[in-house]
Design an enzyme around this catalytic site. Structure first.
Site, PDB file in Angstrom:
ATOM      1  N   SER A   1       2.627 -13.502  -8.497  1.00 43.25           N
ATOM      2  CA  SER A   1       3.536 -12.741  -7.934  1.00 43.25           C
ATOM      3  C   SER A   1       5.104 -13.490  -8.148  1.00 43.25           C
ATOM      4  O   SER A   1       5.179 -14.582  -8.405  1.00 43.25           O
ATOM      5  CB  SER A   1       3.322 -12.767  -6.421  1.00 43.25           C
ATOM      6  OG  SER A   1       4.456 -12.241  -5.466  1.00 43.25           O
TER       7      SER A   1
ATOM      8  N   TYR B   1       1.990 -15.407   2.111  1.00 43.30           N
ATOM      9  CA  TYR B   1       1.776 -14.826   1.037  1.00 43.30           C
ATOM     10  C   TYR B   1       2.456 -15.864  -0.174  1.00 43.30           C
ATOM     11  O   TYR B   1       1.977 -16.033  -1.196  1.00 43.30           O
ATOM     12  CB  TYR B   1       2.475 -13.633   0.723  1.00 43.30           C
ATOM     13  CG  TYR B   1       2.134 -12.851  -0.196  1.00 43.30           C
ATOM     14  CD1 TYR B   1       3.222 -12.595  -1.406  1.00 43.30           C
ATOM     15  CD2 TYR B   1       0.965 -12.008  -0.386  1.00 43.30           C
ATOM     16  CE1 TYR B   1       2.904 -11.814  -2.507  1.00 43.30           C
ATOM     17  CE2 TYR B   1       0.864 -11.090  -1.828  1.00 43.30           C
ATOM     18  CZ  TYR B   1       1.981 -11.130  -2.668  1.00 43.30           C
ATOM     19  OH  TYR B   1       1.675 -10.559  -3.674  1.00 43.30           O
TER      20      TYR B   1
HETATM   21  P1  NAP Z   1      -3.581  -3.146  -3.000  1.00 44.37           P
HETATM   22  O1  NAP Z   1      -3.117  -1.681  -3.357  1.00 44.37           O
HETATM   23  O2  NAP Z   1      -3.364  -3.439  -1.446  1.00 44.37           O
HETATM   24  O3  NAP Z   1      -5.059  -3.059  -3.627  1.00 44.37           O
HETATM   25  C1  NAP Z   1      -5.764  -4.402  -3.386  1.00 44.37           C
HETATM   26  C2  NAP Z   1      -6.992  -4.383  -3.764  1.00 44.37           C
HETATM   27  O4  NAP Z   1      -7.709  -5.571  -3.197  1.00 44.37           O
HETATM   28  C3  NAP Z   1      -7.714  -3.218  -3.026  1.00 44.37           C
HETATM   29  O5  NAP Z   1      -8.954  -2.603  -3.973  1.00 44.37           O
HETATM   30  C4  NAP Z   1      -8.630  -3.797  -1.939  1.00 44.37           C
HETATM   31  O6  NAP Z   1      -9.692  -3.089  -1.429  1.00 44.37           O
HETATM   32  C5  NAP Z   1      -8.877  -5.024  -2.396  1.00 44.37           C
HETATM   33  N1  NAP Z   1      -9.108  -6.504  -1.436  1.00 44.37           N
HETATM   34  C6  NAP Z   1      -8.290  -6.748  -0.604  1.00 44.37           C
HETATM   35  N2  NAP Z   1      -8.852  -8.002  -0.022  1.00 44.37           N
HETATM   36  C7  NAP Z   1     -10.157  -7.998  -0.410  1.00 44.37           C
HETATM   37  C8  NAP Z   1     -11.155  -9.092  -0.258  1.00 44.37           C
HETATM   38  N3  NAP Z   1     -11.261  -9.904   0.573  1.00 44.37           N
HETATM   39  N4  NAP Z   1     -12.093  -8.964  -0.968  1.00 44.37           N
HETATM   40  C9  NAP Z   1     -12.507  -7.883  -2.149  1.00 44.37           C
HETATM   41  N5  NAP Z   1     -11.585  -6.939  -2.410  1.00 44.37           N
HETATM   42  C10 NAP Z   1     -10.491  -6.936  -1.600  1.00 44.37           C
HETATM   43  O7  NAP Z   1      -2.815  -4.345  -3.660  1.00 44.37           O
HETATM   44  P2  NAP Z   1      -2.048  -4.171  -5.495  1.00 44.37           P
HETATM   45  O8  NAP Z   1      -0.401  -3.691  -5.032  1.00 44.37           O
HETATM   46  O9  NAP Z   1      -2.573  -3.431  -6.470  1.00 44.37           O
HETATM   47  O10 NAP Z   1      -1.913  -5.701  -5.664  1.00 44.37           O
HETATM   48  C11 NAP Z   1      -2.960  -6.281  -6.468  1.00 44.37           C
HETATM   49  C12 NAP Z   1      -2.565  -7.726  -6.733  1.00 44.37           C
HETATM   50  O11 NAP Z   1      -1.415  -7.877  -7.187  1.00 44.37           O
HETATM   51  C13 NAP Z   1      -2.554  -8.543  -5.265  1.00 44.37           C
HETATM   52  O12 NAP Z   1      -3.194  -9.887  -5.490  1.00 44.37           O
HETATM   53  C14 NAP Z   1      -1.041  -8.625  -4.892  1.00 44.37           C
HETATM   54  O13 NAP Z   1      -0.773  -9.649  -3.989  1.00 44.37           O
HETATM   55  C15 NAP Z   1      -0.453  -8.856  -6.324  1.00 44.37           C
HETATM   56  N6  NAP Z   1       0.571  -8.120  -6.633  1.00 44.37           N
HETATM   57  C16 NAP Z   1       1.120  -7.358  -6.146  1.00 44.37           C
HETATM   58  C17 NAP Z   1       2.534  -6.664  -6.442  1.00 44.37           C
HETATM   59  C18 NAP Z   1       3.177  -5.170  -6.181  1.00 44.37           C
HETATM   60  O14 NAP Z   1       4.507  -5.189  -6.110  1.00 44.37           O
HETATM   61  N7  NAP Z   1       2.146  -4.430  -5.768  1.00 44.37           N
HETATM   62  C19 NAP Z   1       3.128  -7.556  -6.934  1.00 44.37           C
HETATM   63  C20 NAP Z   1       2.927  -8.923  -7.564  1.00 44.37           C
HETATM   64  C21 NAP Z   1       1.517  -9.207  -7.192  1.00 44.37           C
HETATM   65  P3  NAP Z   1     -10.609  -3.403  -0.187  1.00 44.37           P
HETATM   66  O15 NAP Z   1      -9.571  -3.151   0.912  1.00 44.37           O
HETATM   67  O16 NAP Z   1     -11.397  -2.024   0.090  1.00 44.37           O
HETATM   68  O17 NAP Z   1     -11.345  -4.586  -0.127  1.00 44.37           O
HETATM   69  C1  GCO Z   2       6.858  -8.241  -0.559  1.00 44.39           C
HETATM   70  C2  GCO Z   2       6.096  -7.662  -1.947  1.00 44.39           C
HETATM   71  C3  GCO Z   2       6.009  -8.435  -2.776  1.00 44.39           C
HETATM   72  C4  GCO Z   2       4.969  -7.907  -3.835  1.00 44.39           C
HETATM   73  C5  GCO Z   2       4.976  -9.096  -5.063  1.00 44.39           C
HETATM   74  C6  GCO Z   2       6.304  -9.045  -5.632  1.00 44.39           C
HETATM   75  O1  GCO Z   2       6.647  -7.853   0.559  1.00 44.39           O
HETATM   76  O2  GCO Z   2       7.797  -8.896  -0.987  1.00 44.39           O
HETATM   77  O3  GCO Z   2       4.901  -6.880  -1.349  1.00 44.39           O
HETATM   78  O4  GCO Z   2       5.329  -9.598  -2.202  1.00 44.39           O
HETATM   79  O5  GCO Z   2       3.994  -7.541  -3.390  1.00 44.39           O
HETATM   80  O6  GCO Z   2       4.146  -9.983  -4.668  1.00 44.39           O
HETATM   81  O7  GCO Z   2       5.911 -10.020  -6.780  1.00 44.39           O
END
Ligand code: NAP
Ligand code: GCO
Ligand code: CA
Length: 265
Positions: free
Chosen positions: A146, A159
């Protein structure tokens, strides 16, 4: 003619949290490159809806109900995958949560929950698949890091601590298992439009963009939020033989945020 470096034909990929969002987009890309896909999540509804969506795009995925923080459930899932699809060649540690609470108002349980899913679980998952990868003589582990692996911001202390730790866990797995031809790298998405960031993009009552939405646009040279699809190519690269000499690297897919001080006034 050299074989396609980006082909994943014959490979088994497990994407945690691959029911929607970034995980779904990466799993789709890995499937389009030839991999057989397994994914997991906790909710039956999410799992069943995702299976439908994979089917609609022509992907026969295997969907498992498994909480990545529970080692027994993880062991059962990976054993089941080995029986039906084969030993996992590619693990994408994507499952993750965030809680946005000022640190001094964060309970110990809330802090621990985020670290458990975002840091302890990638350890549990990697520990479960590495023996099979060693036996096979190759493996790819991709940890979803992230911006908070590098930067802090208000209200996301747990986080940031977890994602910072995940960066170092990535480097340590790379160091400890590189000799077995296992490459472990990170993908660091910037701000991506998924359910996780929906609260940061929700328009205000007066119809104006959310202040955080405007902030991210000003901090991103690409002047836009990322989409899950922006992660597709980088995921295939790190999952394929094209990256066999890339190890312990965090590939930031952020539109340039980390390079940019922010739009001048
Ligand atoms: P999201 O939309 O909240 O999806 C998260 C997924 O993880 C869902 O399928 C959820 O399904 C599953 N999950 C959560 N806790 C779990 C557990 N304990 N066991 C198994 N499955 C679990 O998240 P996203 O935005 O796609 O992010 C995915 C990854 O990218 C995360 O690691 C997040 O920190 C990272 N990330 C996101 C962003 C962003 O801007 N969106 C940026 C950087 C990094 P269930 O709730 O059904 O378990
Ligand atoms: C926040 C966002 C970020 C993104 C991502 C950025 O609240 O700042 O959710 O944490 O999820 O991790 O890379
Ligand atoms: Ca969906």
């Amino acid at each position: 003619m050299r074989e396609d470096r980006f082909s994943l034909d014959g490979k088994v990929a497990l994407v945690t949290g691959g029911a929607y969002g970034i995980g779904f987009a990466m799993a789709r890309a890995l499937a389009e490159a030839g991999a057989k896909i397994a994914f997991n999540c906790r909710s039956r509804e999410h799992r069943d809806q995702a299976l439908e969506e994979y089917k609609q795009i022509g992907i026969t995925a295997q969907g498992y109900l498994c909480d990545v923080t529970q080692e027994e459930e993880v062991r059962t899932m990976t054993a089941e995958i080995a029986k039906t699809l084969g030993t996992v060649d590619i693990l994408v540690n994507n499952a993750g949560i965030i809680k946005r609470i000022p640190m001094h108002e964060t309970s110990v349980e809330e802090f621990r929950k985020v670290v458990d899913i975002d840091l302890n679980a990638p350890f549990i998952m990697a520990k479960a698949v590495i023996p099979g990868m060693i036996k096979k003589g190759h493996g790819k582990i991709i940890n979803v890091c992230s911006m908070m692996s590098e930067l802090g911001r208000e209200t996301v202390s747990a986080y940031a601590a977890a994602k910072g730790g995940l960066k170092m866990l990535t480097k340590n797995i790379a160091s400890e298992y590189g000799g077995y031809n296992i490459q472990c790298n990170g993908i660091g998405p910037g701000y991506i439009a998924t359910p996780q960031t929906e609260p940061l993009r929700r328009p205000q009552e007066n119809g104006e963009r959310h202040p955080f939405d405007q902030f991210i646009i000003s901090r991103t040279p690409a002047s836009r939020w990322g989409t899950p699809e922006d992660l597709a190519g980088p995921a295939v690269f790190l999952a394929s033989s094209a990256s066999d000499f890339v190890n312990g690297h965090i590939l930031y897919v952020d539109g340039g945020i980390l390079a940019y001080i922010g739009k001048q006034p």
